[in-house]
Design an enzyme around this catalytic site. Sequence first.
Site, PDB file in Angstrom:
ATOM      1  N   CYS C   5      -5.707  64.428  34.597  1.00  8.73           N
ATOM      2  CA  CYS C   5      -6.369  63.521  33.553  1.00  8.73           C
ATOM      3  C   CYS C   5      -7.875  63.638  33.722  1.00  8.73           C
ATOM      4  CB  CYS C   5      -5.899  61.923  33.783  1.00  8.73           C
ATOM      5  SG  CYS C   5      -4.010  61.754  33.489  1.00  8.73           S
ATOM      6  N   GLY C  33      -7.153  67.830  31.169  1.00 11.31           N
ATOM      7  CA  GLY C  33      -5.897  67.591  30.575  1.00 11.31           C
ATOM      8  C   GLY C  33      -5.757  67.964  29.169  1.00 11.31           C
ATOM      9  N   ASN C 111      -7.095  58.396  36.162  1.00 10.11           N
ATOM     10  CA  ASN C 111      -7.049  59.725  36.539  1.00 10.11           C
ATOM     11  C   ASN C 111      -6.647  59.599  37.938  1.00 10.11           C
ATOM     12  OD1 ASN C 111      -9.590  62.113  37.589  1.00 10.11           O
ATOM     13  ND2 ASN C 111      -7.345  62.398  37.294  1.00 10.11           N
ATOM     14  N   GLY C 112      -5.558  60.109  38.416  1.00 11.96           N
ATOM     15  CA  GLY C 112      -5.299  60.209  39.941  1.00 11.96           C
ATOM     16  C   GLY C 112      -3.807  59.921  40.011  1.00 11.96           C
ATOM     17  N   TYR C 256     -12.265  74.443  41.596  1.00  9.37           N
ATOM     18  CA  TYR C 256     -11.931  74.717  40.032  1.00  9.37           C
ATOM     19  C   TYR C 256     -11.766  73.707  39.130  1.00  9.37           C
ATOM     20  CZ  TYR C 256      -8.061  75.923  36.937  1.00  9.37           C
ATOM     21  OH  TYR C 256      -7.262  76.125  35.741  1.00  9.37           O
TER      22      TYR C 256
END
Lengths: 463, 463, 463, 463
Positions: C5, C33, C111-112, C256
Site C-alpha cells: 500500500c 499499489g 500501509n503494512g 526495490y
Amino acid sequence: MHEECGVFGVYDLDGGDVSGTIYYGLMSLQHRGQESAGIAVSDTNGEKCKVRFFKDMGLVNEVFTQENMSNLRGDIGVGHVRYSTAGASSRENAGPLTINYVKGTLALSHNGNLTNADELREHLSLTGAIFQTTIDSEVIAYLIARERLKTGSVEEAVSLAMKELKGAYSLVIMSPRKLIGARDPYGFRPLVLGKKKNAYIFASETCALDMAGAEYIRDVEPGEIVTVTQDGQILSDRSGCIEKKKQGHCIFEYIYFARPDSTLDGISVYDARMKAGAFLYEDSPVEADIVAGVPESGNIAALGFSKRSGIPYSQVLFKNSYVGRTFIKPAQTEREMGVTVKLGALKHAVEGKRVVLIDDSIVRGTTSFKIVKMLKDAGAREVHMRVSSPPFLWPCFFGTDVPGRKELIAFNRSLEEIRNIVGADTLAYLKENRLSELVDGRLSICEGCFTGKYPEEVKGFEC
Amino acid sequence: MHEECGVFGVYDLDGGDVSGTIYYGLMSLQHRGQESAGIAVSDTNGEKCKVRFFKDMGLVNEVFTQENMSNLRGDIGVGHVRYSTAGASSRENAGPLTINYVKGTLALSHNGNLTNADELREHLSLTGAIFQTTIDSEVIAYLIARERLKTGSVEEAVSLAMKELKGAYSLVIMSPRKLIGARDPYGFRPLVLGKKKNAYIFASETCALDMAGAEYIRDVEPGEIVTVTQDGQILSDRSGCIEKKKQGHCIFEYIYFARPDSTLDGISVYDARMKAGAFLYEDSPVEADIVAGVPESGNIAALGFSKRSGIPYSQVLFKNSYVGRTFIKPAQTEREMGVTVKLGALKHAVEGKRVVLIDDSIVRGTTSFKIVKMLKDAGAREVHMRVSSPPFLWPCFFGTDVPGRKELIAFNRSLEEIRNIVGADTLAYLKENRLSELVDGRLSICEGCFTGKYPEEVKGFEC
Amino acid sequence: MHEECGVFGVYDLDGGDVSGTIYYGLMSLQHRGQESAGIAVSDTNGEKCKVRFFKDMGLVNEVFTQENMSNLRGDIGVGHVRYSTAGASSRENAGPLTINYVKGTLALSHNGNLTNADELREHLSLTGAIFQTTIDSEVIAYLIARERLKTGSVEEAVSLAMKELKGAYSLVIMSPRKLIGARDPYGFRPLVLGKKKNAYIFASETCALDMAGAEYIRDVEPGEIVTVTQDGQILSDRSGCIEKKKQGHCIFEYIYFARPDSTLDGISVYDARMKAGAFLYEDSPVEADIVAGVPESGNIAALGFSKRSGIPYSQVLFKNSYVGRTFIKPAQTEREMGVTVKLGALKHAVEGKRVVLIDDSIVRGTTSFKIVKMLKDAGAREVHMRVSSPPFLWPCFFGTDVPGRKELIAFNRSLEEIRNIVGADTLAYLKENRLSELVDGRLSICEGCFTGKYPEEVKGFEC
Amino acid sequence: MHEECGVFGVYDLDGGDVSGTIYYGLMSLQHRGQESAGIAVSDTNGEKCKVRFFKDMGLVNEVFTQENMSNLRGDIGVGHVRYSTAGASSRENAGPLTINYVKGTLALSHNGNLTNADELREHLSLTGAIFQTTIDSEVIAYLIARERLKTGSVEEAVSLAMKELKGAYSLVIMSPRKLIGARDPYGFRPLVLGKKKNAYIFASETCALDMAGAEYIRDVEPGEIVTVTQDGQILSDRSGCIEKKKQGHCIFEYIYFARPDSTLDGISVYDARMKAGAFLYEDSPVEADIVAGVPESGNIAALGFSKRSGIPYSQVLFKNSYVGRTFIKPAQTEREMGVTVKLGALKHAVEGKRVVLIDDSIVRGTTSFKIVKMLKDAGAREVHMRVSSPPFLWPCFFGTDVPGRKELIAFNRSLEEIRNIVGADTLAYLKENRLSELVDGRLSICEGCFTGKYPEEVKGFEC
C-alpha cells in the site's frame, strides 16, 4: 512529435493461425501509433472474400480481448497501429482498411503520408468515387481497384497505382491469396521482410520480427513491391525504384521514432543514437560532472556522449511508468503538474553537480523548461542541454506530425534566445552536417523538417 | 420477426440546431431497429463539407451521451436506427452512411432491402468501385455519386439512381444544402413528411412527427422524390411513380411493425389492428369468457375481437418491462425460462376461464407453446388462439427478416398440426382475403410473405 | 514482489480543496499499489459527519474521472493505493476505510500488515463485532472506536489502540477536525510529514511531497503519533516509541519498493542503490566490457557498479512502455512471450560484449532466465548477473507479498544451481552484511525475508 | 413513488447450485428496486465461512454476467434488489449485506424501513460499534451478532434482535447452515415461503416462486421467524407475533408495488386492483365512451372499472418499451419531452371520445397533466380521471419513498384545485373507506400515507 503508423503483415504458408503473431507484432510497433489498432485476417483456403477484422480506438492491449480475438482466425493477415489528431469519431479512420472490389477482398495497412492525396481524391471523385474516410489508405485502395481492372494480377495493379502516388508510403496489402509489401521510391518510411518457419512477415521495424521470433531476411527496397504467393514464391518488382542517391530515408526515424533495438535499411538505430551523442560532444563540448538523458528517448544519445567524453553517465530523473496516457488534471492552478506527474528529480544524483542533459529534440520548449527547472531546484549546479537533432524549422509532408512553425521554439529565435527560454546554462543542437553521418553516409536521407530540403518536390512549397 | 430500419431527417430553415429533434425522433422509431443508431448533422451556413456524425451498436439511449451529442450541432441532419443479424463487428454497417463525393458530402439513411444489390455491386466493381460495408446504402450512394456527374442537381442524381434500384427503399438524404426524402415505386416501406415551425421533417412513421411536436403534411408517395431546398421550396419529382394499383405497401407494417399511434399512407395502424381482431371473430368465432392479447403487440387486435364479439377484454399476462434485451441464462436446464422471465400469468384472471388469446403472428411456435402452457397451468379452462395475420410461408425480399421456411411452423403443416404443437384448444389465423380489408382496400399491398405473390418480380424466385 | 500500500493525507488549514493534491499524491505513490485506489475527503467547517469518498479497482488515473472527482471537495482528506492478491470482488477491500462511530466519522489509510489481526478479530467478535472486509484497517478502526469511548480525544484512542496492534502499520487517519499520522514502533513502513503553505501532508514517501510542491518537514518516528489540529498545532505523542536499535526499517524499501527520488528516515533511496551496486563490485568483481541494469529497477545499482568498477555503464534492453498491466496472450505456444513483449535486446549494444547485468532481486528465476537468454541470443559473449539484494528465503509478515518458499529459486539450492538455472556465466548476490551498510548503519533494519530474523517476534514462527 | 427492496433466499437441501434460481428470482422482483442488485451464496458442505458474493449498481441483467455468476456457486444463498435515492457512491449500500461475526458468516437481505435505526446506531456506537454503510441491514446484523453471543442458535439471536427493532422489515438471512425468513410483527412488507423439489425459497412475492417453478407453501406470518435447517426441518418461532387486528399490511403493495400476478397474505394483487376499479365506478360514476389505464400500472383497475360499469375498455396510450431508465435530454426547451418519449396517444382510439382514464396514484401531478393534455390534443372529447388510491398526504415510515408534503399535489389543495391543475374534466380518488375492502377486510392494513394513521407509533410524529 508523432509518427503516424506502424504496419505488419504475415502469411503462413503452412496454414497456421496468424492472429496471435499480428497481435504481438503490433505490440512491438505500438510506439509508432497509439490512437487506434486493428487486425484483419483471412483464410486462403476458405471462402474467397471472407475477411474478419476488428479495429478500434486505443492501444493494442486495450482494443483486443479474448473475445474479439477469438473471431480472428486465418493464415494470412495484416495489422495496423495509428496515430492521428482527430477525435473520438475517427474510429472510421482506424486501420487496416478492408474493402471489397472486383477481385474479392483487399486489406491494406499504410504508414506514411501522400502529398497528392487531395488531387487523387478529386480526380477519383470526378469519375464517381465516394469516400467514407479521410485516410490515404482509401485513395490507395481505389487506385489499386481501378488498375486491377486493366491488369492480370493484384501486384501489377499495385505497381500501376504506385505510379500515381506521391509522397511517403510503406504498404502491407493482403489479397485473397497474396501478401504484398511495398514502399515508395524515396523510402521515407521503413519496411522489412522476415521469415519464421514457413511464414513470411512484413513489418515496419525489425523489432517486430524479433518479437515474432522471426529471422530478418531483408528490407523492402524503396520503390520495390514484394509479393508472397500461395505457392511460396517471393516475387520482386523493382520497376518503381529510383537511383539510391535520390532516396530520402527519414532521419528522424533513427533519432527518435524507431525502437533502438531495430535495424532499418541496414543501419542500427542504437548505433545512430550513440553516434548522435558522440557528435554532440565533439561539436559542442562542455565540462561537467555527469551526463544523463531525458528518459527514455534521450538515454542512448546520453550514453554516446558519455562514452565519447568520458564524463560519467548518470540517471537524474525518475519516470513514473504507471501514469497512463490520459489522466485528469484536477486543479487548474496546478496546470504545470503535467511534467512532474511523469517525472521526478533524483536529488541525490544531481545535488551540486554540473549536468549535461541530452534530449532527442526540442519542439515547443515547455517540457525542456520544466525539466531544467526541476534539476536546478534539485540542486544541480549547472545544466547543459544537448539535443540529438537539429532544430525543427520546417513542416514534414511525409508522415510526421510537426506543429505549425509558429509553435516551434526554434522558429525566428537565435540559439541564445532558446537557451534563455529553456533556462539551461548552455545549449547545443546536433549540427545539420552530422545527420547523414548518423547513417554512415550509407543512405540518402530526408532532413526536410530541419533544412526545408525535401527529396521529392512538394507542390506549392518553397523553402 | 424484425424490421430492418427506421429513418429520420430534418432541415430547420431558421437555422436552429436539429440534433435533439433527431435524437427524440429516433427514440420514437426505436421499434424499427434496435441494433445500432446513428445521427449525422451539418451546418448549411458553415463549411460546405463538414458533416459531424456518431453511430454505434446499441439503442438510441445507449449510443448517445451528453458528450457525443455536444459535438452534433447543425441545422440539417439525418438519423437511423437499424436491425441486422450480423455480430459486433457490424459497427461498420451502422447508419446513416456518410460520404464525400464530387459535390461535397452526402449522408443517407435507408429503410428497406434492394433486390438487385448484388448485381449493382458487381457492376460498380467492374468500373473500379470499392466497398467498405455490406449495406445497401453504400450501393445507393455510389449510384447517386455517379449520376451526379451527369446532372445538375443532387435530386436529379437521386432520380437517375432510382431508375437502377430494384426492391424496397425509403430514403432520407442530406446534401450540403438540401434534404431529400424518396421512396421506391411500390411504396413497400413508409415515409412521411411533417413540419414544425420552419423545419421540415421526413420520418418512417407519424409517431416521430408527434414526438417532435411537428404537424403531419403528407406521405411521400411511392416513387416520389421530395426535396427541401435552402430557400424553403418543397420540390416534388413524381417521374418514378407507377400506377397506384401496382404498388405494394407492406401489410405487416400495419399488423406488427409500425407503432399503433402512427398513420401510414392514410391508414391508421390502430384501426387496422382493431379490424384484424374483428375479422378474426367474424371468420373464426368461439365461445369464451375473456379475450386477451399477448402483450404488447397483440393487445389492440384483442380489443377489436372483444368489441366485435362482446366477449370482455381482459389482461392475462404480466410483462416484466425491466428485463433488458440481453441477459444471461445461468442454468442450462432452465433454458425454457426465456419466456417466463418476461411474462407471468395472472392466475386470478384466467382461473376457470375460457380464454381467447390474440397474437400478431406465430413464427416458430415455441413462444406460443410456452404461453398457452403458462395459461393452462394458471387454471385456464380453454385457450383459443387467434392470430391477427395469415401463416408465414414465404420469404420477404423487401426488408423483413423472416426465418428460413423450414423454421416456420406453418411450413408443410396443417392447421390442426400447428394447433396441436401450440397446445391451444382451437387455433385460427387471419384469412388472406382479409389483408387488403385491413387498409380498407385503399392501398395496394404486398402480402408476399403470406402468399408468395410479390408486386415486383424477384429474380430467380418462383412461388 | 509486491508492496501492499501507499498512504497519503492532507489538511489545508486555510480551507482550500485538497482533492487534487491527494490525486497527484496517489499518482506519485502508484508504485506502492496498483490494484485499487481511493480518496475520502471532508469539510472541517461543514457537516460534522459528512465524508465524501470514491474508491475502486484500478490505477489512480483509471479510477478517478472529472465526474467522480467533482464530488470530492473538502479541506481534509486521505488517499490510498493498494495491492492485493484477491480478485475482482475485493472492491470491498479498497481503501481508505470510512466509518461512522460514536464521535462521527473516521477515514483511515493503512500501509503494512498486522501480525495479530486474526486474534484481534476473534477477540472483537466475542464482544459482538461484525466484519465486512478482510483488511487490517477494519480491525484498527474497531479498536480506535472502542478506545475512543474511554478517552477524551481521537489521538488518545489511536494511542490506546496501537498498544494492542502487532506488526507493521503506517497510518493516516482523518477525523472530523484532525489529521493523524502514526507508525508502528518498529518503523517497518515509511511515513513522512510535509507542508505546503498552510497545508500539512502525510505521505508514504517524500516523492509525494515533491509532487505536491510541499516541503519535507520530518519523518513520523516509529511508534509516534502526529496530530494536526484545527488550530494549526502539530501534536506529537511518542509514548509508543521504543529504543532506536530495536527498530526494524524494511531494507527492501530501499532496494526495490520506494521511488529512487524519495528519502526515507533520512536515507536517500538513490544513495542506497548506488551503494548496493558498489558493494556488488567490491564483493564479487568481474572483468567485463559493460554493465547494465534490468530496466528500470536495476538501473541505479548498475550505475553504482559502473562507478565503482570503472566498467562503462550501458543500456542493453529496450523496455516497451506502452504495454499495459494486462494484455491477452493469444497463442498458447507462445507463453514465453510475456517477457519479450515488454523487453527487447539492444543487439548492437551487446554483440560480442561481456555484460554485467544488475537486477534488484531474483524471485522465481523465470524472468532472469529469459533475459539472460535474450542477451546471449543477441550476441553477448558473457553475462554476469549481479543481484542487489541477498536471496529471498523467508516470508515477510510485515506487508510484502513474498511467494511461498517452494517457489523461491534460492530455497534449497546452491548458488551454482541457481546460476545454472538462470543461465548466467557468473552470479552473485549482495552479501547479507552489506544490508545495514546500505543505510550507513544509521537505521536498525528488518532483513527477515533474507535471514529469517525479525525485529518483532512472530507467533508460531521459528527460523 | 418507489418501493425500497425485494428479497429472495433459497436453500437446496439436495446440494444443487442455487445461484441461477436467485438470479431469476431477482429478475421477477426487479419492480421492487432498480438501483442495485446482489447475490451472496455459500456451500453448506464446504468451508464454513466462505461466502461468495457480487453486488453492484444497476438492474439484475446489468449487474450479473457469465463471468461474475461463474464465481457464485453454492447450495444456499440470498439475493437483493434495491431502490435508493443516493448517488453512484452508494455502491456500499447495495445488498445483501455480508458479514463475518463470532459464529462465522451471515448474509442478510432486508425489505422495509426501521423507525428506530438512529437510536439503535447511537446505542451500538456507545459500545464501540463502527458503521460502514447507512443501511438498516447493518444495524440488524449488529444486533444479531451481539445477541448471538448470549444464545445457542442464530434463530434465537434473530428473535432477540427483533425485540429491539421497530418499523418494517422482511428479512432473509443466510447463516452457514440455515436459511431464515422473518417478518416484523405488523407485516408491513410481504414475505412468502415456497418449495421446489427439496429446495426451500423465501421471496418478497409469489411471482418469484412462479418464476423459479416452485410451489407456494405459505406466507411467513407477521412477527414470525421461519428457519430451514440442514436436516430439512422447518422451524417456526411465533413468539414475536401480535394480534392480527393490530397488524398493518401496506395497502399500497396491492395498489401499485406488487406484481399483479402475485398473491400476498392470501390476497391476489390482481383481484385487489380489479376491485379498486370497480369501487371507483361505484363511488364516482361517469358517462363515457371508453375506459383506459395509464400503462401499465393503471390497466387492471381500468379493467375493473370497465367490467363494473359496462363502459368498453380500450387502450389510448402507446408505451415505448425501448426507452431505458436513463436517457439524455438534449434540448433544454423540450424539457417536457420526458413523458412523450415514453408515451404516444392513440389518436384513432380517442378521437371524439369521452375517456375515463385510470391511474394508480397522482403524486406531483406533472405526469397526469401531460397525459391529459396529450389525450385532449389527440381529440378526446372529455377526460375523466379516476385514481385507484386516495390522495397521498402523509409520509411513509415503513419503506416507501414518498416525496415531502409540499411536493404532493393533494397537500393543501381541494379536489377541484387538483382537477384544474391536471386538466381533467372530472377527477375522483378511491375513497379511504374502500382501502380495507380491497383486501376483503381479511387483513389489517397500514394506510398511513393516505390518512396519517399508522399501526405502530412513530416517535415524534403527530398526525
